[in-house]
Every structure is written in structure tokens, then in C-alpha cells.
Design an enzyme around this catalytic site. Structure first.
Site, mmCIF file in Angstrom:
data_model
loop_
_atom_site.group_PDB
_atom_site.id
_atom_site.type_symbol
_atom_site.label_atom_id
_atom_site.label_comp_id
_atom_site.label_asym_id
_atom_site.label_seq_id
_atom_site.Cartn_x
_atom_site.Cartn_y
_atom_site.Cartn_z
ATOM 1 N N HIS A 1 2.514 1.818 -5.872
ATOM 2 C CA HIS A 1 3.635 2.249 -5.541
ATOM 3 C C HIS A 1 4.538 1.380 -4.895
ATOM 4 C CE1 HIS A 1 6.982 4.886 -5.616
ATOM 5 N NE2 HIS A 1 6.362 5.832 -5.951
ATOM 6 N N GLU B 1 6.181 -0.917 -9.985
ATOM 7 C CA GLU B 1 4.558 -0.527 -9.374
ATOM 8 C C GLU B 1 3.882 -0.932 -10.561
ATOM 9 O OE1 GLU B 1 5.383 3.562 -8.722
ATOM 10 O OE2 GLU B 1 7.703 3.185 -8.462
#
Length: 299
Positions: free
Chosen positions: A159, A264
């Protein structure tokens, strides 16, 4: 000293350039800083909790074994918190594994989890996280091993929050003609923008991207970041914009959405099924600068 272990974090320093370093929090094995030539490359909220009280807002949190919240109440991951437990448990620092490039590893297994988390996801597993720093490049690799007797399914996601100057000047390239799911409107379609620009809240999952494609983050014609992926077929592109930023207590300053973009890489469109005794890996390589690479038919 290329590797310095402190009580709550580990700091990697490039032996050839002491102004390039990476800081990894043991909680969540979250990279909270990547300085390249003394310039920060990752966005970290000023209100991020770095004391282990909640997952870190910013840097590179690790998402496992579920992306978002499981919608199927019968699935083994359905009782887990949003984005799973990898980002909110203390990882074990396994030490330095290579001198050049300077490389370290962290590990997480059932023994590192609380009894409550183990009861919610009762599988035997081993996560080995490898972080490598060299000039103008950061590589993060995860290996997931099923060390138990039952198969299990999981998602994985890096992330990554990139630091930028102004979101309205940013383009994310090489995703044209890619199948994507727009989480804001709940619809799938083919991306037709030659390069993605940002003028409102943005939250899309790009699916099954060819591994040869390099996703680039470009600022006014200058390449900031190049993202290469290995065995990570999907990529989430996210910016919370004004309203969502205001609703997140740990997002500061509230104008911070102007200075960050999340790209991500992961395996989130579908789940990985891992039989007993098997291993799976995924890797991202982030490099700085270079030339614009057009890997799509934009005409």
C-alpha cells in the site's frame, strides 16, 4: 553503519551514499521513510500512529491476508479487520542478509499474533519480507509459505504512498486499455485515458496488468517514480481528495491529499490459493527518475 536496529525500528543506509536511507517500523514492518539523496520519497501523515496503537497512515503498509473487508461471511477472512493483520502486528527482525545492495528481512507467523487474531484466522503460515536499498532504487519482496496442513486463500498488497508536490500536476501512465474496477461507482470498465490525471477522489483497481508494463508517476513531464512488478498482477490507484481526507482522524494535514498518490501493486482482484507446503512470492521495485516510457497504443 548500513543496518542499525533500534527498539522499535530498523534503519538501512546506502553504504555508497549516507544521504539515502530507509526506515522500517517493526510494527507492521511498515516502511515509514525512504530518503534518496536526503529527499523524502514517501508520504507519511503527520498524525500517523508510530507507537503500535493502530496501522500507520502512510509509507508502505502491508496488506495481508485480505484487501479491504471480506464481503463473503462464510470466508475464513470475514472476521478479520480491514486489510487484515500484517500491518498491525509486531514483526520479527531477522537481520541483514546482504551487504550490496544492503538487504534485511523481517518475519511474521502465528507466534507473533495475538490469541484473538489467531482464533480469527487459524492457519499456519510464514511471511518473509525482504527489503533492499541501492542507489535510486528500493525493492520490497514478500514470500508467503503455507506451513500448515490446510490450504488457505489470501490477498497481498504493497500500500505505497508516494510523496509528490501537487496532485493536479501528476500523471500515472501505462494503464490505458487496462480492465479496471472503480470502487467509487462500483463498476468495471476499460481505462481509456492515455495517462491518468487527478481532479477528484480516485479509487480504482487495475486488473491483470502485464508484468512487462512499468507504471510511471510523472510530474509536468518529469518522471518521478517507475514501478516494476513481479508476480503482482493488479494495482490500486488511490487519492482520497478533500472529503475523505477530512473524515480520517489520522490523516494530517487535511490538505495532505495534494502531496500524495498511492499506486499499490498487489494480488487483490482474486485471491491466491496456497496448498499446504507451498510458497508464493510478490515483489515491487521502485526506481527514481529516467525517461518517459510509452508502453501503450495511445493513438
Amino acid at each position: 553503519m548500513p543496518v542499525e536496529e533500534l527498539e522499535d525500528k530498523v534503519i538501512l543506509t546506502n553504504p555508497q551514499d549516507s544521504s539515502s536511507k530507509v526506515t522500517i517500523l517493526k510494527y507492521g514492518a511498515t516502511i515509514i521513510s525512504w530518503e534518496n539523496k536526503a529527499e523524502e520519497k514517501l508520504w507519511l501523515s503527520k498524525a500517523a500512529k508510530l507507537d503500535g496503537s493502530k496501522p500507520v497512515r502512510g509509507g508502505i503498509p502491508l496488506v495481508f491476508p485480505i484487501f479491504g473487508k471480506q464481503k463473503n461471511p462464510e470466508h475464513p477472512t470475514s472476521k478479520l479487520p480491514q486489510h487484515g493483520f500484517a500491518r498491525n502486528n509486531e514483526w520479527e527482525f531477522l537481520g541483514q542478509t546482504n551487504e550490496s545492495p544492503v538487504t534485511v528481512q523481517f518475519g511474521l507467523g502465528p507466534e507473533n499474533l495475538s490469541e484473538e487474531t489467531r482464533s480469527l484466522w487459524p492457519f499456519n503460515f510464514t511471511l518473509i519480507y525482504t527489503i533492499s536499498l541501492k542507489e535510486d532504487k528500493l525493492t520490497t519482496k514478500i514470500e508467503v509459505e503455507n506451513s500448515g496442513r490446510k490450504e488457505f486463500e489470501f490477498n497481498w498488497l504493497f500500500h505505497t504512498y508516494y510523496k509528490i508536490q501537487d496532485i493536479t500536476d501528476i500523471l500515472v501512465s501505462n494503464l490505458i486499455d487496462q480492465n479496471c474496477y472503480d470502487q467509487l461507482i462500483g463498476e468495471s470498465y476499460i481505462e481509456k485515458a492515455p495517462a491518468i490525471s487527478f481532479h477528484e477522489e480516485f479509487d480504482r483497481i487495475y486488473k491483470n496488468i502485464n508484468s512487462s508494463k512499468i507504471i510511471q508517476i510523472i510530474d509536468k513531464g518529469k518522471v518521478l517514480y517507475n514501478l516494476k512488478r513481479n508476480n503482482l498482477p493488479d494495482s490500486v490507484v488511490w487519492n482520497p481528495w478533500i472529503k475523505k481526507s477530512e473524515g480520517m482522524n489520522d490523516f494530517e494535514p487535511k490538505s495532505g491529499y495534494e502531496n500524495m498518490i498511492c499506486v499499490e501493486p498487489g494480488h487483490v482482484n482474486s485471491m491466491v490459493l496456497l496448498p499446504p507446503g507451498e510458497k508464493w512470492f510478490g515483489e515491487q521495485e521502485i526506481s527514481i527518475g529516467g525517461e518517459i516510457k510509452v508502453q501503450s497504443n495511445i493513438y
